[in-house]
Design an enzyme around this catalytic site. Structure first.
Site, short mmCIF file in Angstrom:
data_model
loop_
_atom_site.label_atom_id
_atom_site.label_comp_id
_atom_site.label_asym_id
_atom_site.label_seq_id
_atom_site.Cartn_x
_atom_site.Cartn_y
_atom_site.Cartn_z
N SER A 134 0.67 -1.14 -0.08
CA SER A 134 0.05 -0.20 0.11
C SER A 134 0.78 1.17 0.13
O SER A 134 2.04 1.21 0.50
CB SER A 134 -0.79 -0.12 1.31
OG SER A 134 -1.55 1.15 1.32
N TYR A 147 -3.15 0.10 10.05
CA TYR A 147 -2.95 -0.43 8.56
C TYR A 147 -1.83 0.05 8.13
O TYR A 147 -1.12 -0.85 7.65
CB TYR A 147 -4.22 0.08 7.97
CG TYR A 147 -4.21 -0.12 6.63
CD1 TYR A 147 -4.57 -1.23 6.05
CD2 TYR A 147 -3.77 0.57 5.82
CE1 TYR A 147 -4.71 -1.77 4.80
CE2 TYR A 147 -3.91 0.30 4.41
CZ TYR A 147 -4.22 -0.89 4.00
OH TYR A 147 -4.41 -1.15 2.49
#
Length: 253
Positions: A134, A147
């Site tokens: 990501s 996250y």
């Protein structure tokens, strides 16, 4: 015959990737914790092999890999670790158990799958692992703390295994998209300020295309979208204090 085993395959990026590789003639294996959505996708793809799986269950992971690879002459051309979760919000307002769940699925799940897949990958010429990274693994994103932490871990794992497994002819890389329009992101109750400022401009199909490119030519990190490619490459040259100021502005409430 090329084959790919995909976790988190029942929706979002995993499902888009399964459809694309199936269209390209690959044997597709589907793994997901949601049995109904999984069965529906498997039916759509001509009764593709599928199994319900919680990637945090290491014993079940070994069984799923063994069952799929037994039908593939013991080989695995490509493992796509796509399963993942997130929760947007103020760090202290999110239950500690939820932070732990994010790390369990995103990190431990990837470790479980990759560790169990090694023997099958090693037995396959030009084998690959694609991890779902990501943009949040480039610099910590406010309101996505755990996250971001999970994606930093994936980034480190990817870099280490790409070096360590080269002697086994196994390539390892990750995909690094910014925010992608998936049910997981679109159903968040808290909208992080960074989401409002950067927007959600990527569809799952764009990430699937990146996975297809990665299968043809491995990169350790593959940043996705022109916007993030610019941020990624400029970030290699930008002083860390400046990057921190940019992220502070993007995350300001």
């Amino acid at each position: 015959m090329n084959n790919i085993l995909i976790t988190g395959a029942a929706s979002g990026i995993g499902a888009a990737t399964a459809r694309l590789f199936h269209q390209q003639g690959w044997q597709v294996g589907l793994l997901d914790i949601n049995p109904q959505a999984l069965a529906e996708l498997a039916s759509e793809l001509g009764n593709a092999w599928h199994a319900q799986l919680d990637v945090t269950d290491a014993a079940a992971v070994k069984v799923a890999l063994a069952n799929f690879c037994a039908l593939q002459s013991g080989q695995l051309r490509l493992l796509f670790n796509s399963a993942g979760v997130l929760q947007c919000g103020h760090f202290e307002a999110i239950e500690l158990s939820e932070h732990a769940r994010i790390l369990q699925i995103n990190v431990q799940g990837t470790l479980n799958m990759t560790h169990a897949a090694f023997a099958y990958l090693k037995a396959t010429p030009q084998a690959q692992v694609i991890n779902m990274g990501s943009a949040s693994g480039l610099y910590g994103v406010p309101h996505l703390a755990s996250y971001s932490a999970s994606k930093f871990a994936i980034r480190g794992l990817t870099e280490a295994l790409e070096l360590e497994w080269a002697k086994h002819d196994i390539r390892v890389g990750d995909l690094m998209p910014p925010f992608v329009s998936t049910p997981m992101l679109n159903n968040q109750r808290f909208q992080a300020p960074v989401l409002r400022r950067l927007g959600v401009k990527l569809e799952a199909e764009a990430v699937a295309q990146a996975a297809w490119l990665q299968a043809q030519r491995n990169h350790v990190h593959r940043p996705i979208s022109l916007q993030f490619q610019f941020l990624y490459w400029s970030g290699q040259l930008t002083p860390s204090w400046l990057t921190r100021r940019i992220m502070a502005w993007l995350g300001r409430e």
